[in-house]
Design a protein around this motif. Structure first.
Motif, PDB file in Angstrom:
ATOM      1  N   LEU A   1       0.826  -1.205   0.000  1.00 25.91           N
ATOM      2  CA  LEU A   1       0.000   0.000   0.000  1.00 25.91           C
ATOM      3  C   LEU A   1       0.859   1.254   0.000  1.00 25.91           C
ATOM      4  O   LEU A   1       0.619   2.194  -0.765  1.00 25.91           O
ATOM      5  N   ARG A   2       1.877   1.275   0.861  1.00 26.35           N
ATOM      6  CA  ARG A   2       2.750   2.440   0.929  1.00 26.35           C
ATOM      7  C   ARG A   2       3.428   2.696  -0.410  1.00 26.35           C
ATOM      8  O   ARG A   2       3.514   3.845  -0.875  1.00 26.35           O
ATOM      9  N   LEU A   3       3.905   1.638  -1.055  1.00 19.30           N
ATOM     10  CA  LEU A   3       4.581   1.791  -2.337  1.00 19.30           C
ATOM     11  C   LEU A   3       3.611   2.206  -3.435  1.00 19.30           C
ATOM     12  O   LEU A   3       3.938   3.015  -4.302  1.00 19.30           O
ATOM     13  N   ALA A   4       2.395   1.632  -3.401  1.00 19.17           N
ATOM     14  CA  ALA A   4       1.399   1.982  -4.415  1.00 19.17           C
ATOM     15  C   ALA A   4       1.064   3.466  -4.361  1.00 19.17           C
ATOM     16  O   ALA A   4       0.958   4.139  -5.395  1.00 19.17           O
ATOM     17  N   VAL A   5       0.917   3.998  -3.159  1.00 15.73           N
ATOM     18  CA  VAL A   5       0.597   5.407  -2.996  1.00 15.73           C
ATOM     19  C   VAL A   5       1.804   6.284  -3.324  1.00 15.73           C
ATOM     20  O   VAL A   5       1.692   7.310  -4.002  1.00 15.73           O
ATOM     21  N   SER A   6       2.989   5.884  -2.868  1.00 18.80           N
ATOM     22  CA  SER A   6       4.191   6.698  -3.059  1.00 18.80           C
ATOM     23  C   SER A   6       4.618   6.779  -4.518  1.00 18.80           C
ATOM     24  O   SER A   6       5.151   7.804  -4.963  1.00 18.80           O
ATOM     25  N   CYS A   7       4.415   5.697  -5.272  1.00 18.63           N
ATOM     26  CA  CYS A   7       4.928   5.620  -6.649  1.00 18.63           C
ATOM     27  C   CYS A   7       3.920   6.076  -7.694  1.00 18.63           C
ATOM     28  O   CYS A   7       4.188   5.960  -8.888  1.00 18.63           O
ATOM     29  N   ALA A   8       2.763   6.571  -7.267  1.00 17.96           N
ATOM     30  CA  ALA A   8       1.747   7.007  -8.226  1.00 17.96           C
ATOM     31  C   ALA A   8       2.067   8.417  -8.708  1.00 17.96           C
ATOM     32  O   ALA A   8       1.280   9.364  -8.539  1.00 17.96           O
ATOM     33  N   THR A   9       3.220   8.576  -9.308  1.00 19.69           N
ATOM     34  CA  THR A   9       3.676   9.869  -9.804  1.00 19.69           C
ATOM     35  C   THR A   9       3.926   9.775 -11.306  1.00 19.69           C
ATOM     36  O   THR A   9       3.979   8.682 -11.870  1.00 19.69           O
ATOM     37  N   MET A  10       4.102  10.922 -11.935  1.00 14.78           N
ATOM     38  CA  MET A  10       4.371  10.939 -13.366  1.00 14.78           C
ATOM     39  C   MET A  10       5.872  10.898 -13.605  1.00 14.78           C
ATOM     40  O   MET A  10       6.674  11.124 -12.706  1.00 14.78           O
ATOM     41  N   SER A  11       6.253  10.605 -14.832  1.00 12.19           N
ATOM     42  CA  SER A  11       7.651  10.405 -15.193  1.00 12.19           C
ATOM     43  C   SER A  11       8.491  11.661 -14.922  1.00 12.19           C
ATOM     44  O   SER A  11       8.097  12.773 -15.314  1.00 12.19           O
ATOM     45  N   PRO A  12       9.655  11.505 -14.262  1.00  9.31           N
ATOM     46  CA  PRO A  12      10.542  12.665 -14.063  1.00  9.31           C
ATOM     47  C   PRO A  12      10.949  13.317 -15.375  1.00  9.31           C
ATOM     48  O   PRO A  12      11.097  14.547 -15.436  1.00  9.31           O
ATOM     49  N   MET A  13      11.147  12.520 -16.422  1.00  6.61           N
ATOM     50  CA  MET A  13      11.535  13.095 -17.711  1.00  6.61           C
ATOM     51  C   MET A  13      10.419  13.977 -18.260  1.00  6.61           C
ATOM     52  O   MET A  13      10.675  15.023 -18.866  1.00  6.61           O
ATOM     53  N   PHE A  14       9.162  13.561 -18.026  1.00  8.87           N
ATOM     54  CA  PHE A  14       8.018  14.368 -18.456  1.00  8.87           C
ATOM     55  C   PHE A  14       7.936  15.653 -17.636  1.00  8.87           C
ATOM     56  O   PHE A  14       7.752  16.746 -18.184  1.00  8.87           O
ATOM     57  N   LEU A  15       8.115  15.538 -16.313  1.00  6.79           N
ATOM     58  CA  LEU A  15       7.987  16.713 -15.452  1.00  6.79           C
ATOM     59  C   LEU A  15       9.145  17.688 -15.665  1.00  6.79           C
ATOM     60  O   LEU A  15       8.950  18.908 -15.719  1.00  6.79           O
ATOM     61  N   LEU A  16      10.371  17.166 -15.776  1.00  5.18           N
ATOM     62  CA  LEU A  16      11.529  18.036 -15.944  1.00  5.18           C
ATOM     63  C   LEU A  16      11.593  18.639 -17.346  1.00  5.18           C
ATOM     64  O   LEU A  16      11.924  19.815 -17.508  1.00  5.18           O
ATOM     65  N   GLY A  17      11.301  17.801 -18.327  1.00  3.44           N
ATOM     66  CA  GLY A  17      11.426  18.250 -19.702  1.00  3.44           C
ATOM     67  C   GLY A  17      10.175  18.930 -20.218  1.00  3.44           C
ATOM     68  O   GLY A  17      10.130  20.153 -20.394  1.00  3.44           O
ATOM     69  N   THR A  18       9.123  18.156 -20.426  1.00  4.84           N
ATOM     70  CA  THR A  18       7.907  18.686 -21.052  1.00  4.84           C
ATOM     71  C   THR A  18       7.239  19.754 -20.207  1.00  4.84           C
ATOM     72  O   THR A  18       6.911  20.841 -20.685  1.00  4.84           O
ATOM     73  N   VAL A  19       7.015  19.452 -18.911  1.00  8.21           N
ATOM     74  CA  VAL A  19       6.319  20.417 -18.057  1.00  8.21           C
ATOM     75  C   VAL A  19       7.151  21.684 -17.882  1.00  8.21           C
ATOM     76  O   VAL A  19       6.620  22.800 -17.874  1.00  8.21           O
ATOM     77  N   GLY A  20       8.474  21.531 -17.734  1.00  6.70           N
ATOM     78  CA  GLY A  20       9.326  22.714 -17.635  1.00  6.70           C
ATOM     79  C   GLY A  20       9.223  23.604 -18.862  1.00  6.70           C
ATOM     80  O   GLY A  20       9.201  24.837 -18.753  1.00  6.70           O
ATOM     81  N   ILE A  21       9.124  22.978 -20.027  1.00  3.46           N
ATOM     82  CA  ILE A  21       8.967  23.746 -21.270  1.00  3.46           C
ATOM     83  C   ILE A  21       7.610  24.421 -21.305  1.00  3.46           C
ATOM     84  O   ILE A  21       7.480  25.601 -21.683  1.00  3.46           O
ATOM     85  N   TRP A  22       6.565  23.689 -20.930  1.00  7.65           N
ATOM     86  CA  TRP A  22       5.219  24.272 -20.919  1.00  7.65           C
ATOM     87  C   TRP A  22       5.131  25.474 -19.989  1.00  7.65           C
ATOM     88  O   TRP A  22       4.438  26.446 -20.276  1.00  7.65           O
ATOM     89  N   LEU A  23       5.828  25.412 -18.850  1.00 12.49           N
ATOM     90  CA  LEU A  23       5.809  26.521 -17.893  1.00 12.49           C
ATOM     91  C   LEU A  23       6.830  27.607 -18.235  1.00 12.49           C
ATOM     92  O   LEU A  23       6.894  28.636 -17.548  1.00 12.49           O
ATOM     93  N   HIS A  24       7.633  27.385 -19.281  1.00 10.98           N
ATOM     94  CA  HIS A  24       8.667  28.337 -19.722  1.00 10.98           C
ATOM     95  C   HIS A  24       9.667  28.620 -18.599  1.00 10.98           C
ATOM     96  O   HIS A  24      10.186  29.731 -18.480  1.00 10.98           O
ATOM     97  N   ALA A  25       9.924  27.605 -17.783  1.00 16.06           N
ATOM     98  CA  ALA A  25      10.892  27.758 -16.689  1.00 16.06           C
ATOM     99  C   ALA A  25      11.344  26.366 -16.266  1.00 16.06           C
ATOM    100  O   ALA A  25      10.560  25.619 -15.681  1.00 16.06           O
ATOM    101  N   ARG A  26      12.599  26.055 -16.548  1.00 18.88           N
ATOM    102  CA  ARG A  26      13.100  24.729 -16.187  1.00 18.88           C
ATOM    103  C   ARG A  26      13.045  24.503 -14.680  1.00 18.88           C
ATOM    104  O   ARG A  26      12.763  23.401 -14.217  1.00 18.88           O
ATOM    105  N   VAL A  27      13.287  25.564 -13.917  1.00 15.16           N
ATOM    106  CA  VAL A  27      13.272  25.420 -12.461  1.00 15.16           C
ATOM    107  C   VAL A  27      11.877  25.034 -11.979  1.00 15.16           C
ATOM    108  O   VAL A  27      11.733  24.337 -10.969  1.00 15.16           O
ATOM    109  N   ALA A  28      10.842  25.464 -12.695  1.00 11.89           N
ATOM    110  CA  ALA A  28       9.481  25.097 -12.308  1.00 11.89           C
ATOM    111  C   ALA A  28       9.271  23.599 -12.472  1.00 11.89           C
ATOM    112  O   ALA A  28       8.593  22.961 -11.652  1.00 11.89           O
ATOM    113  N   GLY A  29       9.862  23.008 -13.511  1.00 10.58           N
ATOM    114  CA  GLY A  29       9.777  21.561 -13.675  1.00 10.58           C
ATOM    115  C   GLY A  29      10.471  20.833 -12.536  1.00 10.58           C
ATOM    116  O   GLY A  29       9.973  19.809 -12.047  1.00 10.58           O
ATOM    117  N   VAL A  30      11.615  21.372 -12.081  1.00  9.84           N
ATOM    118  CA  VAL A  30      12.325  20.771 -10.944  1.00  9.84           C
ATOM    119  C   VAL A  30      11.475  20.856  -9.684  1.00  9.84           C
ATOM    120  O   VAL A  30      11.400  19.911  -8.898  1.00  9.84           O
TER     121      VAL A  30
END
Length: 277
Positions: free
Chosen positions: A88-117
């Motif tokens: 249960l703990r792992l199922a809840v903890s690991c229900a996140t999106m890909s770091p590559m998506f958050l760092l790369g794509t989301v950072g680009i969408w927000l026009h700020a790489r630090v926002a992706g971090v």
């Protein structure tokens, strides 16, 4: 259900243009923003996991965080002998999106790489805290499976890992398409103010792209994106649910913990962005 399904099929036919556009947009988003980061990592993580004789929860969590949903859920399904509290703990903890998506794509969408971090850091920390909370509060309701010694499995060869990862990626693409279509059809019947929340709740990747473009201050947009990606939307929830060990989480439980994850991630991301000035 016998009446609902024909009704939905009729709606698809009557709104064929909306259906086709939404499905095409979901496929494009999957190919350009999800598949490139998730598929190669999932292949390698499956191969690595099959070569570890006794995978530890820490290893599963690290691999799950590295790949994002549904990598963690997929690997968790390969550990049927873990105590239910740990599952249960792992199922809840690991229900996140890909770091590559958050760092790369989301950072680009927000026009700020630090926002992706910041989004990545807050969703991982929020997931870890939510996992700890779930293990404490749900432990009495999660009996462990009876002890058993699983049969030794040979290391997964490259071709088999590619095949298994490809099947999981089809699940990801299929849920993205279906939920994006439903969101587009619902948006036509809803007031404009409700269209974005409904889209995000159903298919988070599409909703995240729209949230990132809102005319709001960067700290608030970053926090909203962190909340959306932490919750995951129904598409990610269903992806994880389809590969979880049987009976691990009821749907209300899963929704509750994803909502708590979203709240914690929102507060963490907003706090970090405001502290940065």
């Amino acid at each position: 259900m016998r009446l609902l399904l024909p009704g939905l099929m009729l709606c698809l036919l009557l709104r064929a243009d909306t259906t086709m556009q939404a499905a095409s947009a979901a496929c494009h988003l999957f190919v350009t923003a999800v598949l490139p980061g998730l598929f190669p990592y999932m292949v390698l993580s499956l191969m690595l996991f099959s070569r570890v004789k006794q995978p530890s929860p820490a290893l599963l969590m690290l691999l799950g965080w590295g790949g994002g949903s549904p990598t963690g859920a997929r690997l968790l399904g390969l550990c049927p002998t873990l105590p239910r509290r740990e599952q249960l703990r792992l199922a809840v903890s690991c229900a996140t999106m890909s770091p590559m998506f958050l760092l790369g794509t989301v950072g680009i969408w927000l026009h700020a790489r630090v926002a992706g971090v910041v989004v990545l850091s807050s969703t991982l920390l929020g997931g870890w805290l939510t996992g700890l909370l779930s293990a404490v509060t749900e432990k009495s309701a999660c009996p462990s499976p009876p002890p058993s010694t699983p049969a030794a499995q040979p290391p997964l060869p490259f071709g088999a890992a590619v095949e298994q990862a490809a099947r999981t990626m089809l699940l990801v693409c299929g849920t993205m398409v279906m939920l994006r279509v439903f969101a587009a059809l619902l948006a036509q019947a809803l007031p404009p103010a409700l269209a974005l929340p409904v889209t995000t709740l159903l298919e988070v990747t599409t909703g995240t792209a729209e949230i990132a473009s809102l005319p709001l201050p960067l700290p608030l947009r970053t926090a909203l994106v962190a909340a959306a990606t932490a919750f995951g939307g129904m598409a990610i929830l269903l992806q994880n649910r389809s590969v979880y060990p049987a009976g691990l989480l009821s749907l209300p439980q899963q929704l509750k913990w994803q909502a708590i994850h979203a709240i914690l991630s929102f507060l963490l991301a907003l706090g970090i962005m405001l502290l940065r000035g």
